[in-house]
Design an enzyme around this catalytic site. Structure first.
Site, PDB file in Angstrom:
ATOM      1  N   LYS A   1       0.865  -1.189   0.000  1.00 40.97           N
ATOM      2  CA  LYS A   1       0.000   0.000   0.000  1.00 40.97           C
ATOM      3  C   LYS A   1       0.889   1.223   0.000  1.00 40.97           C
ATOM      4  O   LYS A   1       2.036   1.181   0.468  1.00 40.97           O
ATOM      5  CB  LYS A   1      -0.885   0.024   1.261  1.00 40.97           C
ATOM      6  CG  LYS A   1      -2.159   0.821   1.076  1.00 40.97           C
ATOM      7  CD  LYS A   1      -3.189  -0.017   0.345  1.00 40.97           C
ATOM      8  CE  LYS A   1      -4.533   0.637   0.271  1.00 40.97           C
ATOM      9  NZ  LYS A   1      -5.572  -0.353  -0.059  1.00 40.97           N
TER      10      LYS A   1
HETATM   11  N1  GLU Z   1      -7.177  -0.070  -3.300  1.00 39.80           N
HETATM   12  C1  GLU Z   1      -7.924  -1.242  -3.634  1.00 39.80           C
HETATM   13  C2  GLU Z   1      -8.018  -2.164  -2.447  1.00 39.80           C
HETATM   14  O1  GLU Z   1      -7.911  -1.748  -1.324  1.00 39.80           O
HETATM   15  C3  GLU Z   1      -7.421  -1.916  -4.898  1.00 39.80           C
HETATM   16  C4  GLU Z   1      -6.020  -2.415  -4.873  1.00 39.80           C
HETATM   17  C5  GLU Z   1      -5.519  -2.919  -6.206  1.00 39.80           C
HETATM   18  O2  GLU Z   1      -6.295  -2.992  -7.148  1.00 39.80           O
HETATM   19  O3  GLU Z   1      -4.339  -3.228  -6.286  1.00 39.80           O
HETATM   20  O4  GLU Z   1      -8.271  -3.332  -2.572  1.00 39.80           O
END
Ligand code: GLU
Length: 434
Positions: A124
């Site tokens: 993240k």
């Molecule tokens: N931000 C989204 C999540 O929390 C998508 C993450 C992604 O597609 O890599 O799942």
């Protein structure tokens, strides 16, 4: 093995400090991990490794602001685990971003990818900023500099960012362009959630909301309630909340309450989402929309309904309000919306919670499809994408639901056990270097 940096027990005396530390998302996440890891007797070596992030990168992001001044923002990219494949996870822009928040979110990505069995680890990123107060130019310069700073650890085989809170396809296009410029050729696979024109996938924008709908429909079948007679309240009207709400309405379910940061709306007869979205085009928020009852932002989750979808930030359902929830089902569109204390209260009240790492996995699932399409330079139809998404989400739901019924545990524990089983095996099979 370094055990010194493992979260320490809370020692503060002041009750508010104790509570704040306890509700810190990283502590919450580690409590969930410990609980599930111990219950399923996860290999101690795998459990210990999951209690630590593999790589934590903090960057300073200098940006020339429109008034000529230079402002330096703090950003992070954290790779929690890569045992099952490259790290994967979004990037968020928000004033409340913190290192511990991004650590927790990267851990939940590891869990999420394992629960739906995508060949990814978890990551993240985030920048502490208030994008609502920045111009498009400032946002673009910040994104490009942040990308350059984290380019030492991202890449299509290493770590693939995506949208999250306050980031979108346009931001992903800037990331793709900046990364491609630095390596000298176009690299669509470095990021997902891009515009279709530069290698994005059909269906990605709606994917998280669609996944929320698929798990709810599956739950309705298993629990024997009719989705067309059910009422839904959605807290948060960003990408996840607004798409989920629209998909429920398309399938004949009444959405009676919604909210965004500005305020909440309620209409027991069902809200006219199309009209509200038209209203929002000319106003900053849905608040002020005249044809529905106004509700305080914090009270939206307490509205009468069958299904509550928290789709805003983490920690919105707490021990202070969990008791006031009237819904029978909580489907977590957001990451980490329910604190561990609140989880216990909901379980005791007989409310079923479909946890974030399953309920909102539709987004990363179609991100995976996007990445596969980019790597093969061969693109699929939207029908194919939605059918494959449904297969994966329904399969994961079935595994988690059946395990939770068999073991008489809540679905969060069930999802953790399904994910941890895969992570434990991967860690054991790979062994440890050196
Ligand atoms: N931000 C989204 C999540 O929390 C998508 C993450 C992604 O597609 O890599 O799942």
């Amino acid at each position: 093995m370094d055990t010194k940096s493992a979260p320490k027990p809370v020692v503060a005396k002041h009750p508010e400090v104790v509570e704040a530390m306890h509700e810190n998302p990283w502590h919450q996440a580690m409590e969930q991990l410990d609980r599930a890891g111990k219950a399923m007797k996860l290999e101690p070596f795998a459990l210990e490794r999951l209690r630590h992030c593999k790589r934590i990168l903090t960057v300073s992001v200098p940006v020339k602001m429109d008034d000529g001044s230079v402002k330096v923002f703090e950003g992070y990219r954290i790779q929690h685990n890569m045992d099952r494949g490259p790290a994967k996870g979004g990037i968020r822009y928000h004033p409340s971003v913190s290192l511990d928040e991004v650590k927790a979110l990267s851990f939940w990505m590891t869990m999420k990818c394992a629960v739906v069995n995508l060949p990814y680890g978890g990551a993240k990123g985030g920048i502490i900023c208030d994008p609502k107060k920045m111009s498009r130019g400032e946002l673009e310069r910040m994104t490009r500099r942040y990308t350059a700073e984290i380019s030492i650890i991202i890449g299509p085989d290493k770590d693939i960012p995506a949208p999250d809170v306050n980031t979108n396809a346009e931001v992903m296009a800037w990331i793709m362009d900046t990364y491609s410029m630095t390596i000298g050729y176009s690299c669509p696979g470095v990021v997902t959630g891009k515009p279709i024109e530069i290698g994005g996938s059909l269906g990605r924008n709606e994917a998280t909301g669609r996944g929320v709908f698929y798990v709810t429909r599956e739950l309705a079948q298993r629990e024997g309630f009719d989705l067309r007679k059910a009422t839904v309240v959605v807290q948060g009207f960003g990408n996840v909340g607004s798409n989920a709400a629209n998909i429920f309405v398309e399938h004949g379910t009444k959405v009676v309450g919604i909210s965004d940061v500005g305020g909440g709306l309620y209409d027991p007869k069902g809200l006219d989402l199309h009209d509200i979205m038209e209203y929002r085009k000319t106003h900053d928020s849905i608040a002020g929309y005249p044809k529905a009852e106004k509700v305080d932002v914090d009270k939206v989750i307490e509205l009468p309904c069958d299904i509550l979808i928290p789709a805003a930030m983490e920690g919105t359902i707490t021990k202070h309000n969990a008791d006031k929830i009237k819904a029978k089902y909580v489907i977590e569109g957001a990451n980490g919306p329910t604190t561990n204390d609140a989880d216990k209260i909901l379980f005791a009240k007989g409310i079923t919670v479909v946890p974030d790492i399953l309920a909102n996995a539709g987004g990363v699932t179609v991100s995976y499809f996007e990445w596969v399409q980019d790597m093969q330079a061969y693109f699929w139809s939207e029908k194919d994408i939605n059918a494959r998404l449904q297969d994966i989400i329904v399969g994961a739901f079935t595994e988690v639901y059946d395990l939770s019924k068999k073991e008489k545990i809540d679905m969060r524990m069930g999802a953790f056990m399904v994910g941890l089983r895969r992570l434990g095996k991967a860690a054991t099979i790979r062994g440890m270097f050196p």
